[in-house]
Design an enzyme around this catalytic site. Structure first.
Site: not given
Ligand code: FCB
Length: 440
Positions: A167, A351
């Site tokens: 991320e 995720e």
């Protein structure tokens, strides 16, 4: 009810994800200090000033945790390697105990028939590197590539996949502009530099992994749908700005060798000199891409300097994080990745999951809302696969309840409940539902 394994194409992979600092118990086995330890020790940053000192004590309980992964009929485990555990100063000396831990973990996964999917950086920057400016310092690209090389040399022969950085938006924007994560800065110049250096570090690490012979290298991005909060042209424009610096910056850098104009409008004056010359490093070819997806945001115009926007409350049901549940946006991002950036590359949902107010009662946790959340998002994955989007796997966040960063141990995302006093693990109803759905 969850869709079943046979509702997905042959070979589709199901996994669970965790990260090092959130579960391992950071203070053990010779790990060095990280900027998360420093951030958490500063009053006001983290709920109850909680940190990852003990977390889920996965460092000592990893074998039982891997047994639980295998018993859920999962195929792949996405974990991260802590930079400060492997290189306590961030550079130079390697902590043998730390590297040995990941070596045993990888072997333990293979013994149980699970594929090891490693992320090299899931946010715990060694403090000595933070002292040197961390993500603001261009040298982080070579420090990180050296760390990638250490991991590749020791584990590379057995890792199924590697992604350098989890991320990039959180590493850069959340941590340097919003100040919600370590190092807790709120500074546009620091942000712009981090936004660029995180990609330079990504590309440098990919080069190091390739040089060490690794064949399955990807990248993991997080996406949040930016929906205009009202019908005004101003809200539409601000939502486009949010979308540019959140969702498009990193994909554009890697796949188009350029940054989106709506984001450059605010960041360009603060980018490091010569940034345009770095795309040869940044745009390394990849083998796959991952999308982490949780929610959408409602964006309104606001006063003040660029980006002059505000997040406002939305109407949909929310998780314990206060995040609206909007499964359609997962489909949106998977379609967009293929159409605008990644083409034929395999995609993974790396995720997805929710925090809920789980209660342990009579040895059970009834987390039906989590089952519903997973089912709704898996339905989106099925829908885009039917349209031809090459999604090849899906990972739940998370295997275990864990340290949810600035929110401490309050927010429970696990398929498995953890009692943070006794560290006892109790699989939740969602875990059992998943195990049934995935049985062969
Ligand atoms: C993601 C992070 C992960 C966890 C979930 C809830 O942004 O990658 O560590 O905090 O959100």
């Amino acid at each position: 009810m969850l869709p079943q394994r046979h509702d997905f194409p042959e070979g589709f992979l199901f996994g669970a994800a965790t990260s090092a600092y959130q579960i391992e118990g950071h203070t053990q086995s010779g790990a060095g200090r990280t900027h998360w330890d420093d951030f958490a020790a500063t009053p006001g940053n983290v709920v109850r000033a909680e940190n990852g000192d003990l977390a889920c004590d996965h460092l000592n309980r990893w074998e039982a945790d891997l047994d639980l992964l295998a018993a859920a009929n999962l195929d792949v485990y996405r974990f991260s390697t802590s930079w400060a555990r492997v290189m306590p100063e961030g550079r130079g000396a390697v902590n043998g105990q730390g590297l040995d831990f990941y070596d045993r973990l990888v072997d333990g996964l293979l013994e149980r028939g699970l594929k090891p999917a490693a992320t090299l950086y899931h946010w715990e920057l060694p403090s000595p590197l933070a002292d040197l400016g961390g993500w603001r310092n261009r040298d982080i690209a070579s420090w990180f590539a050296d760390f990638a090389q250490v991991i590749a040399e020791r584990l590379g022969d057995r890792l199924w996949s590697v992604a350098p950085i989890n991320e990039p938006w959180c590493v850069a924007w959340l941590s340097h502009f919003l100040g919600h994560h370590a190092p807790g800065l709120r500074d546009i110049r620091a942000t712009a530099r981090a936004m660029h250096h995180v990609l330079l570090a990504h590309g440098s690490a990919v080069q190091a992994l390739r040089a060490a012979g690794h064949q399955n290298v990807g990248a993991v991005f997080n996406f949040e749908r930016a929906l205009p909060a009202d019908d005004s042209p101003e809200a539409a424009a601000r939502a486009a700005t949010y979308d540019a610096y959140y969702n498009r910056w990193f994909l554009s850098g890697i796949f188009h060798r350029a940054y989106p104009a709506e984001a450059l409008a605010g960041l360009e004056p603060h980018l490091p000199q010569g940034w345009e010359g770095d795309f040869d490093t940044i745009a390394q070819p990849l083998d796959w891409c991952g999308a982490n997806y949780y929610t959408c945001k409602r964006i309104a115009a606001a006063g003040g300097p660029w980006p002059a926007l505000a997040e406002v409350d939305g109407p949909l049901p929310k998780t314990e994080m206060g995040w609206e549940i909007h499964p359609e946006s997962l489909g949106f991002f998977l379609r967009r990745m293929q159409a605008d950036y990644t083409g034929d590359l395999p995609l993974y949902v790396t995720e997805n999951g929710m925090a809920s107010a789980d209660r342990l009662a009579g040895g059970r946790v009834d987390d039906q809302p989590r089952i519903d959340y997973l089912a709704a998002h898996l339905a989106q994955v099925q829908a885009v696969i039917a349209e031809g989007v090459p999604v090849r796997g899906y990972f739940c966040w998370s295997l275990l309840d864990n340290y949810e960063w600035a929110l401490g141990y309050d927010k429970r995302f696990g398929l498995i409940h953890v009692d943070f006093d006794t560290l006892k693990r109790t699989p939740k109803a969602s875990y059992h539902a998943l195990a049934r759905a995935l049985a062969r």
